[in-house]
Structures are given as structure tokens and as C-alpha cells.
Motif scaffolding. Sequence first.
Motif, PDB file in Angstrom:
ATOM      1  N   PRO A  68       0.821  -1.223   0.000  1.00  0.00           N
ATOM      2  CA  PRO A  68       0.000   0.000   0.000  1.00  0.00           C
ATOM      3  C   PRO A  68       0.852   1.269   0.000  1.00  0.00           C
ATOM      4  CG  PRO A  68       0.099  -0.902   2.217  1.00  0.00           C
ATOM      5  CD  PRO A  68       0.828  -1.886   1.325  1.00  0.00           C
ATOM      6  N   VAL A  69       1.583   1.471  -1.088  1.00  0.00           N
ATOM      7  CA  VAL A  69       2.473   2.625  -1.160  1.00  0.00           C
ATOM      8  C   VAL A  69       1.798   3.837  -1.789  1.00  0.00           C
ATOM      9  CG1 VAL A  69       4.559   1.231  -1.211  1.00  0.00           C
ATOM     10  CG2 VAL A  69       3.445   1.867  -3.364  1.00  0.00           C
ATOM     11  N   TYR A  70       0.703   3.613  -2.521  1.00  0.00           N
ATOM     12  CA  TYR A  70       0.011   4.720  -3.193  1.00  0.00           C
ATOM     13  C   TYR A  70      -1.461   4.744  -2.795  1.00  0.00           C
ATOM     14  CZ  TYR A  70      -1.338   7.890  -6.983  1.00  0.00           C
ATOM     15  OH  TYR A  70      -1.823   8.947  -7.702  1.00  0.00           O
ATOM     16  N   ASP A  71      -2.169   3.681  -3.066  1.00  0.00           N
ATOM     17  CA  ASP A  71      -3.550   3.505  -2.628  1.00  0.00           C
ATOM     18  C   ASP A  71      -3.550   2.364  -1.611  1.00  0.00           C
ATOM     19  OD1 ASP A  71      -6.345   3.688  -2.477  1.00  0.00           O
ATOM     20  OD2 ASP A  71      -6.591   3.762  -4.643  1.00  0.00           O
ATOM     21  N   GLU A  72      -4.729   2.047  -1.064  1.00  0.00           N
ATOM     22  CA  GLU A  72      -4.795   0.957  -0.079  1.00  0.00           C
ATOM     23  C   GLU A  72      -6.154   0.285  -0.110  1.00  0.00           C
ATOM     24  OE1 GLU A  72      -5.143   2.616   4.136  1.00  0.00           O
ATOM     25  OE2 GLU A  72      -4.007   4.190   3.107  1.00  0.00           O
ATOM     26  N   ALA A  73      -6.194  -0.934   0.441  1.00  0.00           N
ATOM     27  CA  ALA A  73      -7.382  -1.780   0.313  1.00  0.00           C
ATOM     28  C   ALA A  73      -8.618  -1.160   0.960  1.00  0.00           C
ATOM     29  CB  ALA A  73      -7.101  -3.158   0.917  1.00  0.00           C
ATOM     30  N   GLU A  74      -8.467  -0.472   2.076  1.00  0.00           N
ATOM     31  CA  GLU A  74      -9.634   0.125   2.735  1.00  0.00           C
ATOM     32  C   GLU A  74     -10.342   1.114   1.816  1.00  0.00           C
ATOM     33  OE1 GLU A  74     -10.631   3.050   6.518  1.00  0.00           O
ATOM     34  OE2 GLU A  74      -9.012   1.586   6.710  1.00  0.00           O
ATOM     35  N   PHE A  75      -9.580   1.852   1.026  1.00  0.00           N
ATOM     36  CA  PHE A  75     -10.185   2.805   0.106  1.00  0.00           C
ATOM     37  C   PHE A  75     -10.893   2.081  -1.040  1.00  0.00           C
ATOM     38  CE2 PHE A  75      -6.617   5.993   1.321  1.00  0.00           C
ATOM     39  CZ  PHE A  75      -7.275   6.259   2.518  1.00  0.00           C
ATOM     40  N   ILE A  76     -10.352   0.933  -1.469  1.00  0.00           N
ATOM     41  CA  ILE A  76     -11.014   0.156  -2.518  1.00  0.00           C
ATOM     42  C   ILE A  76     -12.369  -0.329  -2.036  1.00  0.00           C
ATOM     43  CG2 ILE A  76     -10.826  -1.833  -4.054  1.00  0.00           C
ATOM     44  CD1 ILE A  76      -7.794  -1.599  -3.857  1.00  0.00           C
ATOM     45  N   VAL A  77     -12.452  -0.752  -0.784  1.00  0.00           N
ATOM     46  CA  VAL A  77     -13.733  -1.160  -0.211  1.00  0.00           C
ATOM     47  C   VAL A  77     -14.753  -0.036  -0.371  1.00  0.00           C
ATOM     48  CG1 VAL A  77     -14.942  -1.720   1.947  1.00  0.00           C
ATOM     49  CG2 VAL A  77     -12.744  -2.803   1.416  1.00  0.00           C
ATOM     50  N   ARG A  78     -14.354   1.173  -0.093  1.00  0.00           N
ATOM     51  CA  ARG A  78     -15.281   2.300  -0.183  1.00  0.00           C
ATOM     52  C   ARG A  78     -15.727   2.555  -1.619  1.00  0.00           C
ATOM     53  NH1 ARG A  78     -15.987   5.089   4.430  1.00  0.00           N
ATOM     54  NH2 ARG A  78     -14.499   4.722   6.137  1.00  0.00           N
TER      55      ARG A  78
END
Length: 422
Positions: free
Chosen positions: A303-313
Motif C-alpha cells: 500500500p504505497v500509493y492507494d490501499e485496500a480500505e479505500f477500494i472497499v469504499r
Amino acid sequence: MDENPASQWMSAARRTPQEAKFFWTGGPVEVAPDTWFASLGSGATAFATRDGLVLVDTGTRLFAGEMAERIRARTDLPVHTAIYTHGHIDHAFGLGAFLAEGQAAPHVVAEERMAERFARYERSPRHNAAVNSRQFGGRDLDPTFQSEELRFGFPAYEPTRYYQHSLELDIGGTAFELHSCRGETDDHTWVYCPERRVLCPGDLIIWGVPNAGNPQKAQRYPWDWAKGLRAMAEKDAASLCPGHGGPVVNDPGLVRRILLDTAAFLEEVVDRTLAVLEDGSPPHVDVVRRVELPESEAPWLQPVYDEAEFIVRNVIRYYGGWWSGRPSELKPAPRTEVATELAALSGGAPALLARAVDLAPHNMRLACHLADYALEAAPDDPAIAEGVSALYTDRGSHESSLMATNLYRSAAAAALTRRPSA
């Protein structure tokens, strides 16, 4: 912020080995005979053919000149065709720097929805400048992001040919396959050159968790993204030239593993999010809290740029609409009124901030809620502003993704301007 985005990018590249893969700057690397890849801010791939160069992506106006110099150290062929993998400013705006002196205007090929993207940019230039200032510079409306070099709208060289679904090109006896794939954008293209076994996925591969969540940007499509990655894996690619980061050269096993690992990661996020949504459609924040986020040790899934929690949203946004699910948030009161009332109940804005500071070491998420209310209840109190700014500076320093780091840096800077939110 450093004096310009280039120095900002380079300083970020010196953080950790994982981040260095995403921020890789270099080239030209010969990824196949007569085929070179270079990257500065984003990647560009040049294929020499009998009719001239075929470019896949062209960088930004800001960085394209240096990338073009690197490519021109290997070939002086004029640009025959440019293919834009998508319409983001770091991929479709730098073509002019690559053109040979006096050459004819090149052909430019893109997926059909790119024209609509550029039209959106034309209608919202200050908004785009603001969100990119926060994302890349950590502050609102930094003058650098309003400059002509980073102006949003139509690029100087607009597409001359749009396609739907897929397109095969023969340029100077070299075949190129173009395939559309909704992913980071709705206008995305991935390119495969079967003769040279070179795959150019654009931002569908970036040496990091896929940019499928981005909190400030338009809808992303991780389910279609995964399908596209699996389609790429069926090709016989030996080299991969990503949208960001360094290339994979002559290693078909690694290329296939990166594609399939990334597809599986996205599918897990989507499936787990939908499973929670199906369990009674709880309020959105509860969905996010209940989804077990996948993790990976692979260097291409950090998670160097985006991350999984944001993908969930982003999955929730597509399937669940804009309402959070909390009744009070359907037609909410102004935030300043809520903040003022909570401050009154708590003994004043300083008491809210003091509690936030106490909570921060062991519950930073909750601490930031209280800090926001303190600032919104007393936007003109410099002591509150400084305390909130310090809190968000601290939070940003502990984040791994550029997205979260810079948005919290932006919050720290915005607190000092003492602008109450509605």
C-alpha cells in the motif's frame, strides 16, 4: 512541500524499498529488440517500426522532456502513432516533447470514453487542481498545480482515432493489440505487442496496491480490472512495462504472477465487501469496519500509493449509492452547528481537543473525529488550529500510502487556515 512536483516525487522515492519500486525512475531499458521503456513520474514505452515510433503513453508536460531525451538517445525515428492508455495528465499530456523536429503530426489512438474525460476536465479545472494539490503536494490549491504545465483539459495532441472494445493495428509491419478495460478509469486501454512479447498495462499495474480506491477521484472498477488482468495473463508476455515503476524484462513467469496476484487481490476485496453488504446492508462505515482486508507480501501489492480500505469504499459507492446509511446523515445539519453543540456539551472546543490529544496514542481514528469538531466549533482559535494541525501531521507520518499521507498533510495545512466546513 518541495519546490516542485519533480523534487516531491524524487524525495518520496527515497523512503523504503517497497516504495522505491513504485517511484522507480530510470531508463531507457531495452525490454525487447527495438523497444525501450523509461519512467519519470509515469512510464512511456517506445517501439521502433519501419514507419516510425509507436509510443504507449507520453508522461506529463512537466516530465516528458527528460523522458523523451532518454528515448532519443536510442532512436531518432519520428513518432508515427501514440497510444494513450487513459486520459490522466501523467499519461496523455506529454506527446509534444517526443516529436522529431519538422515531423508530421502523429496518429493518436485512445478508447472512446477519453473525449468525455477531457470534457470533464475542461468544466472543473480548479477542482482538479485542488484535489491533485492535496494528493501530491499535501495542501489545497498549491500554485504549482494550477500552472500551465499541469493544466487540466484537452491535451495539445488529442486522439485522432477512438475505438470500442478492441483494436488491432499494423504499424510498419509490427502488430499491436489494444483492449479496453474499465479499471482505474472508464477509458483505460492495455496494449500487447505479440511479436516482441511486450505488455503495456498502463495503470492497471503500478507496483503497488491498485489505485482502485482513490478518495477524491471518480468511480473505479476493481471487478472489471481483475477480468482485464486475467485476460492479460493469457497472453504470452515476456516483458511488462507498467504505468508506474520499473519494467519486468524477459521473465514471463513473473509477468504472469504479477497479473494473477493482482487480479486475485482485487477479487477478494470486491467479494468480501459484497458479502458484508448482503448481510443486511449495514451503514457504510460499518461495512468498511467489517471487511477483512487482504494482505500480501508481494512487492507489487504493497500500500504505497492507494490501499485496500479505500477500494472497499469504492465498491460500496458503486453498489450502495452516496448515502452513508446513518439516518441523521440523509439530510444532515451543518457541521458547524453539530460541532458547536458537541463542544458546548463537552466543556468547550479546548476540552474536545485535549481529549483528542489524550486519545491519539492509542486510538488515532477517534482522536481525529474529536479534533475535527474542535476546529469546526472554534475555527478562529489559533491554539485549536495548531493542535489539530499537529495531530494530522502526526497521523500522516504513520501512514503507508501516499494517498493517506498527503491527505492528512493537507488537513494539517488546512487547519492553520482556519476555514470552517459546511
